[in-house]
Write a protein that holds these residues in place. Structure first.
Motif, short mmCIF file in Angstrom:
data_model
loop_
_atom_site.label_atom_id
_atom_site.label_comp_id
_atom_site.label_asym_id
_atom_site.label_seq_id
_atom_site.Cartn_x
_atom_site.Cartn_y
_atom_site.Cartn_z
N HIS A 112 0.85 -1.19 0.00
CA HIS A 112 0.00 0.00 0.00
C HIS A 112 0.89 1.24 0.00
CE1 HIS A 112 -3.41 2.58 0.72
NE2 HIS A 112 -2.69 3.18 1.66
N TYR A 113 0.71 2.11 -0.99
CA TYR A 113 1.43 3.38 -1.08
C TYR A 113 0.46 4.50 -0.74
CZ TYR A 113 5.13 0.71 -3.26
OH TYR A 113 6.12 -0.21 -3.50
N SER A 114 0.97 5.53 -0.07
CA SER A 114 0.10 6.59 0.44
C SER A 114 -0.46 7.48 -0.66
CB SER A 114 0.86 7.45 1.45
OG SER A 114 1.97 8.08 0.82
N ARG A 115 0.28 7.63 -1.75
CA ARG A 115 -0.17 8.51 -2.85
C ARG A 115 -0.03 7.78 -4.18
NH1 ARG A 115 3.82 11.59 -0.35
NH2 ARG A 115 4.98 11.62 -2.29
N GLU A 116 -0.70 8.32 -5.20
CA GLU A 116 -0.61 7.73 -6.53
C GLU A 116 0.57 8.26 -7.32
OE1 GLU A 116 -4.39 8.35 -8.38
OE2 GLU A 116 -5.38 6.87 -7.12
N VAL A 117 1.07 9.44 -6.97
CA VAL A 117 2.21 10.04 -7.67
C VAL A 117 3.36 10.16 -6.67
CG1 VAL A 117 3.05 12.05 -8.93
CG2 VAL A 117 0.68 11.29 -9.23
N LEU A 118 4.45 9.47 -6.99
CA LEU A 118 5.62 9.44 -6.11
C LEU A 118 6.89 9.58 -6.95
CD1 LEU A 118 4.77 6.21 -4.07
CD2 LEU A 118 4.67 8.51 -3.19
N SER A 119 7.94 10.11 -6.33
CA SER A 119 9.24 10.04 -6.98
C SER A 119 9.81 8.64 -6.71
CB SER A 119 10.18 11.12 -6.43
OG SER A 119 10.52 10.84 -5.09
N VAL A 120 10.84 8.27 -7.43
CA VAL A 120 11.46 6.97 -7.22
C VAL A 120 12.00 6.88 -5.79
CG1 VAL A 120 13.33 5.43 -7.96
CG2 VAL A 120 11.98 6.67 -9.67
N ARG A 121 12.56 7.98 -5.30
CA ARG A 121 13.06 8.03 -3.92
C ARG A 121 11.94 7.72 -2.92
NH1 ARG A 121 16.74 10.40 -0.46
NH2 ARG A 121 18.10 11.12 -2.12
N GLU A 122 10.79 8.37 -3.09
CA GLU A 122 9.66 8.15 -2.19
C GLU A 122 9.11 6.73 -2.32
OE1 GLU A 122 7.86 12.70 -2.11
OE2 GLU A 122 7.31 11.34 -3.74
N LEU A 123 9.12 6.20 -3.54
CA LEU A 123 8.69 4.82 -3.76
C LEU A 123 9.56 3.85 -2.96
CD1 LEU A 123 6.92 2.84 -5.59
CD2 LEU A 123 8.99 2.70 -6.97
N ILE A 124 10.87 4.03 -3.03
CA ILE A 124 11.78 3.17 -2.28
C ILE A 124 11.58 3.34 -0.79
CG2 ILE A 124 14.22 2.75 -1.76
CD1 ILE A 124 14.78 3.46 -4.73
N GLU A 125 11.45 4.58 -0.32
CA GLU A 125 11.26 4.83 1.11
C GLU A 125 9.97 4.19 1.62
OE1 GLU A 125 13.68 9.06 1.54
OE2 GLU A 125 11.51 9.10 1.24
N GLU A 144 12.92 10.98 -10.55
CA GLU A 144 11.89 10.77 -11.56
C GLU A 144 10.54 10.58 -10.89
OE1 GLU A 144 10.69 7.54 -15.03
OE2 GLU A 144 12.70 7.48 -14.17
N ILE A 145 9.53 11.22 -11.45
CA ILE A 145 8.18 11.15 -10.90
C ILE A 145 7.42 10.01 -11.58
CG2 ILE A 145 6.01 12.40 -10.57
CD1 ILE A 145 8.37 13.50 -8.95
N LEU A 146 6.75 9.20 -10.76
CA LEU A 146 5.99 8.05 -11.26
C LEU A 146 4.52 8.24 -10.96
CD1 LEU A 146 8.23 5.21 -9.80
CD2 LEU A 146 8.25 6.07 -12.14
N ASP A 147 3.68 7.91 -11.92
CA ASP A 147 2.24 7.87 -11.70
C ASP A 147 1.87 6.39 -11.57
OD1 ASP A 147 -0.48 8.08 -11.60
OD2 ASP A 147 -0.70 9.10 -13.53
N LEU A 148 1.62 5.95 -10.36
CA LEU A 148 1.39 4.53 -10.10
C LEU A 148 0.14 3.98 -10.77
CD1 LEU A 148 2.46 4.22 -6.35
CD2 LEU A 148 3.81 3.80 -8.40
N PHE A 197 12.27 -1.76 -11.48
CA PHE A 197 11.63 -1.69 -12.80
C PHE A 197 10.17 -1.32 -12.62
CE2 PHE A 197 15.23 -4.41 -13.40
CZ PHE A 197 15.68 -4.14 -14.67
N ALA A 198 9.70 -0.39 -13.46
CA ALA A 198 8.27 -0.08 -13.57
C ALA A 198 7.84 -0.69 -14.90
CB ALA A 198 8.04 1.41 -13.56
N ASP A 199 7.03 -1.72 -14.83
CA ASP A 199 6.71 -2.55 -15.98
C ASP A 199 8.03 -3.11 -16.54
OD1 ASP A 199 3.96 -2.22 -15.67
OD2 ASP A 199 3.97 -0.38 -16.84
N ASP A 200 8.40 -2.77 -17.76
CA ASP A 200 9.63 -3.31 -18.34
C ASP A 200 10.76 -2.27 -18.41
OD1 ASP A 200 8.49 -5.78 -18.74
OD2 ASP A 200 7.74 -5.26 -20.74
N ARG A 201 10.58 -1.12 -17.78
CA ARG A 201 11.55 -0.04 -17.87
C ARG A 201 12.30 0.10 -16.55
NH1 ARG A 201 11.45 5.39 -16.72
NH2 ARG A 201 9.31 5.24 -16.01
N ARG A 202 13.64 0.09 -16.64
CA ARG A 202 14.45 0.25 -15.43
C ARG A 202 14.47 1.71 -15.00
NH1 ARG A 202 20.54 -1.99 -14.12
NH2 ARG A 202 20.61 -1.11 -12.03
N LEU A 203 14.22 1.94 -13.70
CA LEU A 203 14.25 3.28 -13.15
C LEU A 203 15.67 3.57 -12.67
CD1 LEU A 203 10.96 3.04 -11.07
CD2 LEU A 203 11.26 3.92 -13.40
#
Length: 139
Positions: A23-36, A116-120, A105-111
């Motif tokens: 569970h992630y708190s938001r739908e839009v995160l940076s890669v740093r926030e995703l890892i954290e 970088e901002i991701l829209d989950l 990886f987000a789908d088949d793309r290495r981050l």
């Protein structure tokens, strides 16, 4: 937001991909926030396994065979008493990402960029791979 995350450890002992729901708190995160946030999930899961005090459990033959293929047959009990430090775990994960020890990886793309901002909502799967350095000589 609930996401399916694939976790793969590239080694001889653990050659399986496991899928967990995070569970992630938001739908839009940076890669740093995703890892954290992923580290927060992992630390919380580890702490809950530490506090699991089942008196009796058993392994089915299929579970024994699966664990034997991974290289260790156990009940998954954690015997230590020290809880991990969340801030240190997050710093270590970010360092491993920046050093290239962990690939995301987000789908088949290495981050590759932490900022970088991701829209989950546009990503169908996230994959974390812990890379293992090879021992030996390169001729």
């Amino acid at each position: 937001m609930e996401m399916k995350v694939n976790v793969k450890s590239v080694s001889g002992k653990r050659n399986r991909i496991t899928t967990v729901s995070v569970h992630y708190s938001r739908e839009v995160l940076s890669v740093r926030e995703l890892i954290e946030e992923t580290v927060i999930y992992c630390v919380n899961e580890y702490n809950s396994r530490m506090e699991n005090t089942e008196l009796m459990s058993a392994l089915l033959p299929a579970e024994i065979a699966d664990k034997a293929a991974q290289g260790k047959v156990s009940f998954g009990t954690i015997y230590g008493e020290n809880h991990p430090d969340l801030q240190k775990a997050q710093a270590d994960a970010l360092e491993a990402f920046s050093d290239g020890v962990v690939a995301v990886f987000a789908d088949d793309r290495r981050l590759e960029d932490e900022e970088e901002i991701l829209d989950l909502t546009q990503i169908t799967s996230l994959t974390f791979i812990k890379l293992v350095m090879l021992a030996g000589r390169i001729w």
